[in-house]
Design an enzyme around this catalytic site. Sequence first.
Site, PDB file in Angstrom:
ATOM      1  N   ASP A   1     -13.096 -10.340  27.933  1.00 42.49           N
ATOM      2  CA  ASP A   1     -13.010  -9.482  26.744  1.00 42.49           C
ATOM      3  C   ASP A   1     -12.071  -8.298  27.005  1.00 42.49           C
ATOM      4  OD1 ASP A   1     -13.574  -8.667  24.187  1.00 42.49           O
ATOM      5  OD2 ASP A   1     -15.484  -7.733  24.697  1.00 42.49           O
TER       6      ASP A   1
ATOM      7  N   LEU B   1     -11.705 -26.731  42.874  1.00 45.87           N
ATOM      8  CA  LEU B   1     -12.347 -25.844  41.898  1.00 45.87           C
ATOM      9  C   LEU B   1     -12.436 -26.589  40.570  1.00 45.87           C
ATOM     10  CD1 LEU B   1     -13.038 -22.610  41.278  1.00 45.87           C
ATOM     11  CD2 LEU B   1     -10.944 -22.806  39.979  1.00 45.87           C
TER      12      LEU B   1
ATOM     13  N   ARG C   1     -23.129  -7.554  26.191  1.00 49.12           N
ATOM     14  CA  ARG C   1     -23.858  -8.561  25.421  1.00 49.12           C
ATOM     15  C   ARG C   1     -23.352  -9.943  25.819  1.00 49.12           C
ATOM     16  NH1 ARG C   1     -21.279  -5.421  21.160  1.00 49.12           N
ATOM     17  NH2 ARG C   1     -19.182  -6.239  20.861  1.00 49.12           N
TER      18      ARG C   1
ATOM     19  N   ARG D   1     -18.707 -10.024  32.456  1.00 49.34           N
ATOM     20  CA  ARG D   1     -18.088  -9.709  31.173  1.00 49.34           C
ATOM     21  C   ARG D   1     -17.214  -8.474  31.356  1.00 49.34           C
ATOM     22  NH1 ARG D   1     -19.916 -10.175  25.059  1.00 49.34           N
ATOM     23  NH2 ARG D   1     -18.089  -9.190  24.146  1.00 49.34           N
TER      24      ARG D   1
ATOM     25  N   HIS E   1      -3.435 -11.131  24.560  1.00 47.57           N
ATOM     26  CA  HIS E   1      -3.914 -12.475  24.921  1.00 47.57           C
ATOM     27  C   HIS E   1      -2.942 -13.139  25.912  1.00 47.57           C
ATOM     28  CE1 HIS E   1      -7.145 -12.152  22.145  1.00 47.57           C
ATOM     29  NE2 HIS E   1      -6.411 -12.192  21.063  1.00 47.57           N
TER      30      HIS E   1
HETATM   31  C1  FPP Z   1     -11.414 -11.471  23.810  1.00 45.47           C
HETATM   32  O1  FPP Z   1     -10.621 -10.317  23.710  1.00 45.47           O
HETATM   33  C2  FPP Z   1     -10.594 -12.590  24.187  1.00 45.47           C
HETATM   34  C3  FPP Z   1     -10.412 -13.723  23.455  1.00 45.47           C
HETATM   35  C4  FPP Z   1     -11.022 -13.946  22.142  1.00 45.47           C
HETATM   36  C5  FPP Z   1      -9.530 -14.792  23.926  1.00 45.47           C
HETATM   37  C6  FPP Z   1      -9.486 -14.934  25.409  1.00 45.47           C
HETATM   38  C7  FPP Z   1      -8.344 -15.772  25.746  1.00 45.47           C
HETATM   39  C8  FPP Z   1      -7.576 -15.644  26.826  1.00 45.47           C
HETATM   40  C9  FPP Z   1      -7.816 -14.718  27.937  1.00 45.47           C
HETATM   41  C10 FPP Z   1      -6.393 -16.467  26.972  1.00 45.47           C
HETATM   42  C11 FPP Z   1      -6.692 -17.869  27.410  1.00 45.47           C
HETATM   43  C12 FPP Z   1      -7.116 -18.668  26.272  1.00 45.47           C
HETATM   44  C13 FPP Z   1      -6.360 -19.265  25.347  1.00 45.47           C
HETATM   45  C14 FPP Z   1      -7.021 -19.770  24.116  1.00 45.47           C
HETATM   46  C15 FPP Z   1      -4.894 -19.405  25.492  1.00 45.47           C
HETATM   47  P1  FPP Z   1     -10.583  -9.566  22.325  1.00 45.47           P
HETATM   48  O2  FPP Z   1      -9.418 -10.066  21.553  1.00 45.47           O
HETATM   49  O3  FPP Z   1     -11.885  -9.711  21.623  1.00 45.47           O
HETATM   50  O4  FPP Z   1     -10.349  -8.104  22.789  1.00 45.47           O
HETATM   51  P2  FPP Z   1     -10.872  -6.773  22.074  1.00 45.47           P
HETATM   52  O5  FPP Z   1     -12.370  -6.796  22.182  1.00 45.47           O
HETATM   53  O6  FPP Z   1     -10.266  -5.690  22.884  1.00 45.47           O
HETATM   54  O7  FPP Z   1     -10.369  -6.807  20.659  1.00 45.47           O
END
Ligand code: FPP
Length: 246
Positions: A17, A128, A184, A178, A34
């Site tokens: 996250d 792994l 959570r 997390r 991302h």
């Molecule tokens: C949460 O951060 C993250 C995600 C919803 C996507 C996690 C994906 C990756 C790390 C890349 C690898 C996966 C793919 C599908 C290429 P958030 O966007 O909720 O962050 P925020 O809470 O700061 O808004």
Amino acid sequence: MPSAPPSVPLHIAIVMDGNGRWARQRFLPRLAGHAQGVESLRRCVRACVARGVQVLTVFAFSSENWSRPQEEVSGLMGLLAKALAREVPELSRDGVCVRFVGEKSSLSDGMRKGLEQAERLTVGNTRLVLNVCFNYGGRWDITQAAAQLAARGEVITEASLHAAMGLAHVPDPDLVIRTGGEMRISNFLLWQAAYSEFFFSERFWPDFDEAALDEAIACYGARERRFGRTSEQVRQAGAQPEALRA
Ligand code: FPP
């Protein structure tokens, strides 16, 4: 698989996250966060291999993430497609077996084929297991497992339900991390995390580096896992999770 000291978790699961906030802090679009998250995942996989972790499970896209802005959803799909093409051959060379866990039937044909090809290419690897939870939700997993058993007319027991779930091919996670400061579970591994240790990091996922992973592992190593028993029983059993679960 290389053997790691008992203080190293065999199975680590991560809610990655904080990508969006990482990007916002730098006045960048969320997708840049991302993209950096993919880099962080690559670094984390290598670090887990080096430390003798045998299973890494990551929450890449939840059943609920479809309701994000369309631009972000399609950007994430594009990132995944690019990551598959670029990373899978290298992951395979490093001995990583990739598995996608989640609801695949509602994905596009192209996307599903891409995921299945990555699984096929890496199937024999043993250093792994990397489980990528994609279009995944813990409630979905429990429900689909129960539905499978009902359709086959099988009795529902803990063992039969467990065997029908998406992570039946690996032991339950020892440590769930997390990042991003939230505390959570967000519908991740609701069944499998019953006895996991939790570690919450303030760092955003793109900033979660080897030192942060080592801090989480050290914190895990200092915990006493009791599986419902007393401290005295744990010490008698020699602190072996297998003995305690029996
Ligand atoms: C949460 O951060 C993250 C995600 C919803 C996507 C996690 C994906 C990756 C790390 C890349 C690898 C996966 C793919 C599908 C290429 P958030 O966007 O909720 O962050 P925020 O809470 O700061 O808004």
